[in-house]
Design a protein around this motif. Structure first.
Motif, PDB file in Angstrom:
ATOM      1  N   LYS A  55       0.763  -1.208   0.174  1.00 52.04           N
ATOM      2  CA  LYS A  55      -0.074  -0.034  -0.181  1.00 52.04           C
ATOM      3  C   LYS A  55       0.921   1.242  -0.092  1.00 52.04           C
ATOM      4  O   LYS A  55       1.767   1.422   0.981  1.00 52.04           O
ATOM      5  CB  LYS A  55      -0.913  -0.011   1.017  1.00 52.04           C
ATOM      6  N   PRO A  56       0.564   2.138  -0.998  1.00 57.49           N
ATOM      7  CA  PRO A  56       1.679   3.373  -1.000  1.00 57.49           C
ATOM      8  C   PRO A  56       1.157   4.159   0.426  1.00 57.49           C
ATOM      9  O   PRO A  56       0.005   4.429   0.803  1.00 57.49           O
ATOM     10  CB  PRO A  56       1.110   4.094  -2.168  1.00 57.49           C
ATOM     11  N   THR A  57       2.407   4.856   0.863  1.00 55.29           N
ATOM     12  CA  THR A  57       2.195   5.851   1.994  1.00 55.29           C
ATOM     13  C   THR A  57       1.763   7.048   1.265  1.00 55.29           C
ATOM     14  O   THR A  57       2.250   7.398   0.398  1.00 55.29           O
ATOM     15  CB  THR A  57       3.158   5.575   3.070  1.00 55.29           C
ATOM     16  N   ARG A  58       1.493   8.062   2.085  1.00 55.12           N
ATOM     17  CA  ARG A  58       1.372   9.440   1.637  1.00 55.12           C
ATOM     18  C   ARG A  58       2.734  10.150   1.178  1.00 55.12           C
ATOM     19  O   ARG A  58       2.833  10.768   0.342  1.00 55.12           O
ATOM     20  CB  ARG A  58       0.732  10.185   2.823  1.00 55.12           C
ATOM     21  N   SER A  59       3.961   9.608   2.085  1.00 55.61           N
ATOM     22  CA  SER A  59       5.105  10.215   1.763  1.00 55.61           C
ATOM     23  C   SER A  59       5.661   9.491   0.326  1.00 55.61           C
ATOM     24  O   SER A  59       6.646  10.090  -0.419  1.00 55.61           O
ATOM     25  CB  SER A  59       6.187  10.113   2.662  1.00 55.61           C
ATOM     26  N   ASP A  60       4.996   8.447  -0.047  1.00 55.21           N
ATOM     27  CA  ASP A  60       5.582   7.718  -1.284  1.00 55.21           C
ATOM     28  C   ASP A  60       4.778   8.219  -2.446  1.00 55.21           C
ATOM     29  O   ASP A  60       5.258   8.267  -3.858  1.00 55.21           O
ATOM     30  CB  ASP A  60       5.159   6.200  -1.148  1.00 55.21           C
ATOM     31  N   SER A  61       3.786   8.862  -2.292  1.00 55.99           N
ATOM     32  CA  SER A  61       3.031   9.131  -3.339  1.00 55.99           C
ATOM     33  C   SER A  61       3.485  10.564  -4.005  1.00 55.99           C
ATOM     34  O   SER A  61       3.788  11.827  -3.390  1.00 55.99           O
ATOM     35  CB  SER A  61       1.584   9.624  -2.873  1.00 55.99           C
ATOM     36  N   GLY A  62       3.615  10.584  -5.363  1.00 54.89           N
ATOM     37  CA  GLY A  62       4.043  11.903  -6.084  1.00 54.89           C
ATOM     38  C   GLY A  62       3.201  12.821  -6.110  1.00 54.89           C
ATOM     39  O   GLY A  62       3.653  14.091  -5.974  1.00 54.89           O
ATOM     40  N   MET A  63       1.841  12.547  -5.883  1.00 53.14           N
ATOM     41  CA  MET A  63       0.806  13.763  -5.665  1.00 53.14           C
ATOM     42  C   MET A  63       0.964  14.358  -4.501  1.00 53.14           C
ATOM     43  O   MET A  63       0.693  15.439  -4.213  1.00 53.14           O
ATOM     44  CB  MET A  63      -0.569  13.161  -5.940  1.00 53.14           C
ATOM     45  N   TRP A  64       1.300  13.557  -3.300  1.00 52.47           N
ATOM     46  CA  TRP A  64       1.444  14.116  -1.978  1.00 52.47           C
ATOM     47  C   TRP A  64       2.500  15.071  -2.004  1.00 52.47           C
ATOM     48  O   TRP A  64       2.544  16.199  -1.199  1.00 52.47           O
ATOM     49  CB  TRP A  64       1.306  13.043  -0.961  1.00 52.47           C
ATOM     50  N   GLY A  65       3.713  14.810  -2.478  1.00 55.41           N
ATOM     51  CA  GLY A  65       4.807  15.611  -2.582  1.00 55.41           C
ATOM     52  C   GLY A  65       4.729  16.931  -3.253  1.00 55.41           C
ATOM     53  O   GLY A  65       4.841  18.066  -2.741  1.00 55.41           O
ATOM     54  N   MET A  66       3.836  16.636  -4.583  1.00 58.93           N
ATOM     55  CA  MET A  66       3.472  17.997  -5.376  1.00 58.93           C
ATOM     56  C   MET A  66       2.720  18.854  -4.344  1.00 58.93           C
ATOM     57  O   MET A  66       2.486  20.091  -4.319  1.00 58.93           O
ATOM     58  CB  MET A  66       2.739  17.454  -6.507  1.00 58.93           C
ATOM     59  N   ALA A  67       1.725  18.336  -3.608  1.00 58.91           N
ATOM     60  CA  ALA A  67       0.775  19.215  -2.964  1.00 58.91           C
ATOM     61  C   ALA A  67       1.495  19.939  -1.827  1.00 58.91           C
ATOM     62  O   ALA A  67       1.144  20.948  -1.613  1.00 58.91           O
ATOM     63  CB  ALA A  67      -0.486  18.274  -2.276  1.00 58.91           C
ATOM     64  N   LYS A  68       2.348  19.224  -1.122  1.00 59.84           N
ATOM     65  CA  LYS A  68       3.253  19.937  -0.173  1.00 59.84           C
ATOM     66  C   LYS A  68       4.019  21.118  -0.747  1.00 59.84           C
ATOM     67  O   LYS A  68       4.132  22.123  -0.218  1.00 59.84           O
ATOM     68  CB  LYS A  68       4.053  18.900   0.563  1.00 59.84           C
ATOM     69  N   ALA A  69       4.556  20.704  -2.002  1.00 63.19           N
ATOM     70  CA  ALA A  69       5.317  21.833  -2.703  1.00 63.19           C
ATOM     71  C   ALA A  69       4.448  22.976  -2.996  1.00 63.19           C
ATOM     72  O   ALA A  69       4.714  24.186  -2.762  1.00 63.19           O
ATOM     73  CB  ALA A  69       5.985  21.377  -3.979  1.00 63.19           C
ATOM     74  N   TRP A  70       3.264  22.631  -3.462  1.00 64.32           N
ATOM     75  CA  TRP A  70       2.340  24.018  -3.964  1.00 64.32           C
ATOM     76  C   TRP A  70       1.883  24.612  -2.763  1.00 64.32           C
ATOM     77  O   TRP A  70       1.722  25.699  -2.537  1.00 64.32           O
ATOM     78  CB  TRP A  70       1.018  23.378  -4.670  1.00 64.32           C
ATOM     79  N   GLY A  71       1.513  23.724  -1.452  1.00 64.42           N
ATOM     80  CA  GLY A  71       1.205  24.453  -0.345  1.00 64.42           C
ATOM     81  C   GLY A  71       2.582  25.708   0.304  1.00 64.42           C
ATOM     82  O   GLY A  71       1.993  26.762   0.626  1.00 64.42           O
ATOM     83  N   THR A  72       3.684  25.051   0.119  1.00 64.04           N
ATOM     84  CA  THR A  72       5.029  25.783   0.612  1.00 64.04           C
ATOM     85  C   THR A  72       4.722  27.104  -0.374  1.00 64.04           C
ATOM     86  O   THR A  72       5.094  28.066   0.311  1.00 64.04           O
ATOM     87  CB  THR A  72       5.975  24.941   0.397  1.00 64.04           C
ATOM     88  N   ALA A  73       4.836  27.027  -1.649  1.00 63.15           N
ATOM     89  CA  ALA A  73       4.795  28.218  -2.478  1.00 63.15           C
ATOM     90  C   ALA A  73       3.690  28.972  -2.558  1.00 63.15           C
ATOM     91  O   ALA A  73       3.950  30.302  -2.268  1.00 63.15           O
ATOM     92  CB  ALA A  73       4.706  27.529  -3.885  1.00 63.15           C
ATOM     93  N   LEU A  74       2.410  28.588  -2.210  1.00 61.97           N
ATOM     94  CA  LEU A  74       1.332  29.577  -1.933  1.00 61.97           C
ATOM     95  C   LEU A  74       1.426  30.136  -0.689  1.00 61.97           C
ATOM     96  O   LEU A  74       0.847  31.297  -0.247  1.00 61.97           O
ATOM     97  CB  LEU A  74       0.208  28.650  -1.955  1.00 61.97           C
ATOM     98  N   ASP A  75       1.838  29.321   0.417  1.00 64.97           N
ATOM     99  CA  ASP A  75       2.254  30.076   1.716  1.00 64.97           C
ATOM    100  C   ASP A  75       3.221  31.196   1.551  1.00 64.97           C
ATOM    101  O   ASP A  75       3.134  32.361   2.261  1.00 64.97           O
ATOM    102  CB  ASP A  75       2.813  29.063   2.732  1.00 64.97           C
TER     103      ASP A  75
END
Length: 106
Positions: free
Chosen positions: A24-44
């Motif tokens: 089962k993929p974990t949240r940290s393994d998911s490419g979409m999760w990493g992209m979401a964190k990057a977008w969140g940081t950029a928008l912040d």
């Protein structure tokens, strides 16, 4: 010549007959999760700078100090945005280190 059905080298071992459970993929393994964190940081980062500029502009309108408040607010927005990014990055590194240590301990 021997019968291929009776040749022991051609028999499939029982281990290979059982289906393997998918990991089962974990949240940290998911490419979409990493992209979401990057977008969140950029928008912040962007919205923190905008908030500082708007506060400075509001101060200018209130006190009539033309571009001084806007420039100070913009500069403070940049400083606060960088501080937030550094703290966020350090927190993510601590969590990643803790997660890896837990995996090694299992």
């Amino acid at each position: 010549m021997s019968d291929p059905q009776s040749d022991p080298r051609l028999k499939i071992p029982e281990v290979l007959r059982e289906p393997v459970a998918k990991a089962k993929p974990t949240r940290s393994d998911s490419g979409m999760w990493g992209m979401a964190k990057a977008w969140g940081t950029a928008l912040d980062f962007i919205f923190t700078i905008i908030a500082g500029a708007l506060l400075g502009y509001g101060f200018d309108r209130w006190k009539g100090t033309a571009p001084t408040g806007l420039m100070v607010g913009l500069a403070l927005g940049f400083v606060v945005a960088f501080i937030r990014i550094v703290r966020s990055t350090l927190r993510q590194e601590r969590e990643e280190t803790r997660r890896k240590a837990q995996q090694r301990g299992k």
